[in-house]
Motif scaffolding. Structure first.
Motif, PDB file in Angstrom:
ATOM      1  N   THR A 207      13.692 -19.105  13.681  1.00  0.00           N
ATOM      2  CA  THR A 207      13.963 -18.457  14.969  1.00  0.00           C
ATOM      3  C   THR A 207      12.778 -17.669  15.501  1.00  0.00           C
ATOM      4  N   ALA A 208      12.103 -16.932  14.648  1.00  0.00           N
ATOM      5  CA  ALA A 208      11.010 -16.064  15.101  1.00  0.00           C
ATOM      6  C   ALA A 208       9.822 -16.850  15.633  1.00  0.00           C
ATOM      7  N   ILE A 209       9.777 -18.168  15.370  1.00  0.00           N
ATOM      8  CA  ILE A 209       8.666 -18.996  15.837  1.00  0.00           C
ATOM      9  C   ILE A 209       9.108 -20.040  16.849  1.00  0.00           C
ATOM     10  N   THR A 210      10.248 -20.684  16.610  1.00  0.00           N
ATOM     11  CA  THR A 210      10.571 -21.906  17.354  1.00  0.00           C
ATOM     12  C   THR A 210      11.848 -21.833  18.183  1.00  0.00           C
ATOM     13  N   ALA A 211      12.358 -20.636  18.475  1.00  0.00           N
ATOM     14  CA  ALA A 211      13.627 -20.537  19.199  1.00  0.00           C
ATOM     15  C   ALA A 211      13.498 -19.654  20.436  1.00  0.00           C
ATOM     16  N   PRO A 212      12.918 -20.176  21.526  1.00  0.00           N
ATOM     17  CA  PRO A 212      12.719 -19.341  22.711  1.00  0.00           C
ATOM     18  C   PRO A 212      14.004 -18.836  23.342  1.00  0.00           C
ATOM     19  N   THR A 213      15.088 -19.594  23.245  1.00  0.00           N
ATOM     20  CA  THR A 213      16.350 -19.120  23.816  1.00  0.00           C
ATOM     21  C   THR A 213      16.815 -17.858  23.099  1.00  0.00           C
ATOM     22  N   ALA A 214      16.819 -17.886  21.771  1.00  0.00           N
ATOM     23  CA  ALA A 214      17.247 -16.722  20.996  1.00  0.00           C
ATOM     24  C   ALA A 214      16.288 -15.553  21.168  1.00  0.00           C
ATOM     25  N   LEU A 215      14.997 -15.835  21.237  1.00  0.00           N
ATOM     26  CA  LEU A 215      14.016 -14.764  21.409  1.00  0.00           C
ATOM     27  C   LEU A 215      14.144 -14.105  22.777  1.00  0.00           C
ATOM     28  N   THR A 216      14.379 -14.912  23.804  1.00  0.00           N
ATOM     29  CA  THR A 216      14.575 -14.349  25.144  1.00  0.00           C
ATOM     30  C   THR A 216      15.812 -13.465  25.174  1.00  0.00           C
ATOM     31  N   ALA A 217      16.903 -13.947  24.571  1.00  0.00           N
ATOM     32  CA  ALA A 217      18.136 -13.166  24.534  1.00  0.00           C
ATOM     33  C   ALA A 217      17.937 -11.835  23.820  1.00  0.00           C
ATOM     34  N   ARG A 218      17.128 -11.849  22.779  1.00  0.00           N
ATOM     35  CA  ARG A 218      16.833 -10.621  22.042  1.00  0.00           C
ATOM     36  C   ARG A 218      16.108  -9.609  22.927  1.00  0.00           C
ATOM     37  N   PHE A 219      15.133 -10.073  23.700  1.00  0.00           N
ATOM     38  CA  PHE A 219      14.418  -9.177  24.595  1.00  0.00           C
ATOM     39  C   PHE A 219      15.347  -8.649  25.700  1.00  0.00           C
ATOM     40  N   VAL A 220      16.159  -9.551  26.250  1.00  0.00           N
ATOM     41  CA  VAL A 220      17.077  -9.129  27.315  1.00  0.00           C
ATOM     42  C   VAL A 220      18.023  -8.055  26.789  1.00  0.00           C
ATOM     43  N   ALA A 221      18.551  -8.259  25.584  1.00  0.00           N
ATOM     44  CA  ALA A 221      19.474  -7.288  25.009  1.00  0.00           C
ATOM     45  C   ALA A 221      18.792  -5.946  24.729  1.00  0.00           C
ATOM     46  N   GLY A 222      17.486  -5.980  24.501  1.00  0.00           N
ATOM     47  CA  GLY A 222      16.767  -4.754  24.154  1.00  0.00           C
ATOM     48  C   GLY A 222      16.246  -3.961  25.328  1.00  0.00           C
ATOM     49  N   ILE A 223      16.351  -4.522  26.516  1.00  0.00           N
ATOM     50  CA  ILE A 223      15.855  -3.824  27.700  1.00  0.00           C
ATOM     51  C   ILE A 223      16.841  -2.717  28.111  1.00  0.00           C
ATOM     52  N   VAL A 224      16.310  -1.539  28.270  1.00  0.00           N
ATOM     53  CA  VAL A 224      17.123  -0.428  28.760  1.00  0.00           C
ATOM     54  C   VAL A 224      16.849  -0.290  30.246  1.00  0.00           C
ATOM     55  N   ARG A 225      17.829  -0.602  31.057  1.00  0.00           N
ATOM     56  CA  ARG A 225      17.627  -0.555  32.511  1.00  0.00           C
ATOM     57  C   ARG A 225      17.680   0.884  33.023  1.00  0.00           C
ATOM     58  N   PRO A 226      16.825   1.199  33.975  1.00  0.00           N
ATOM     59  CA  PRO A 226      16.824   2.579  34.514  1.00  0.00           C
ATOM     60  C   PRO A 226      18.099   2.860  35.317  1.00  0.00           C
TER      61      PRO A 226
END
Length: 226
Positions: A207-226
């Motif tokens: 996942t950490a290398i070859t899974a852009p869908t999961a990696l994108t979801a991880r970033f989206v989940a980690g964003i704290v919106r103002p």
């Protein structure tokens, strides 16, 4: 290539898992072949891939040892669950066939030892995917050429962790003579290095290398919106 020769080639290396779950945009054979080629270009020492069609395509395109498997279903024993699945993967070009080696019942009533015998007869090696120390010890005794921690945390009754199960890596490495492969939730180079330091023969990262869908979801989940 013998088990000893292949084990020596993989010692201390990174194996890249080039897979995608059902419904994922990356789950196309041509795309997975490109992922494997990119992994090879980056220095990956071997590829882990799912399904005979993909295994055959990657085998033809990438000159690296190939660990093949066949996920059939999504509950119970579904990673290369029977000798029939295992032989198909070997015949597709896998040097090593990865299979569930937990103590759960298999859909055809076979034993893991039956799968090992079938794969060896087909000219390939076996990687036992396990979730506990006892399963790894049993798999090695039944003829597995490699034992992997792939299923730790994914089988009912095994502890869920945020990161890799390095304690299982260390315990298996101390208990069995066959190479132990660290796999499962390895998310950083530091975690991969830690697995080797705890006794892993080699490390699988997916996942950490070859899974852009999961990696994108991880970033989206980690964003704290103002």
């Amino acid at each position: 290539m013998t088990a000893a020769e292949l084990a020596e080639r993989l010692r201390g290396t990174l194996i890249v898992s080039c897979q995608a779950p059902p419904g994922d945009p990356m789950r196309e054979t041509d795309t997975l072949v490109r992922l494997a080629r990119a992994a090879a270009a980056g220095g990956g020492a071997a590829i882990r891939a799912n399904e005979p069609e993909v295994v055959a395509a990657i085998s033809a395109a990438v000159d690296l040892p190939l660990i093949g498997l066949w996920k059939d279903g999504d509950v119970g024993v579904y990673i290369t669950p029977t000798p029939r699945h295992a032989v198909a993967v070997a015949e597709a070009g896998a040097h090593i066939v990865a299979a569930d080696a937990t103590d759960r019942p298999r859909p055809d009533g076979s034993a893991f030892a039956d799968l090992v015998a079938a794969v060896h007869a087909a000219g390939a090696l076996v990687m036992a995917d396990v979730s506990t120390l006892a399963e790894g010890v049993t798999a090695a005794a039944q003829g597995a050429d490699f034992v992997s921690t792939t299923l730790s945390g994914y089988v009912p009754g095994t502890p869920k962790r945020d990161g890799p199960d390095l304690d299982l890596v260390a315990a298996l490495s101390a208990a069995i003579d066959v190479p132990v492969v660290a796999e499962g939730r390895i998310g950083t180079p530091e975690e991969a290095a830690a697995a080797l330091a705890r006794g892993a023969h080699s490390v699988v990262v997916g996942t950490a290398i070859t899974a852009p869908t999961a990696l994108t979801a991880r970033f989206v989940a980690g964003i704290v919106r103002p």
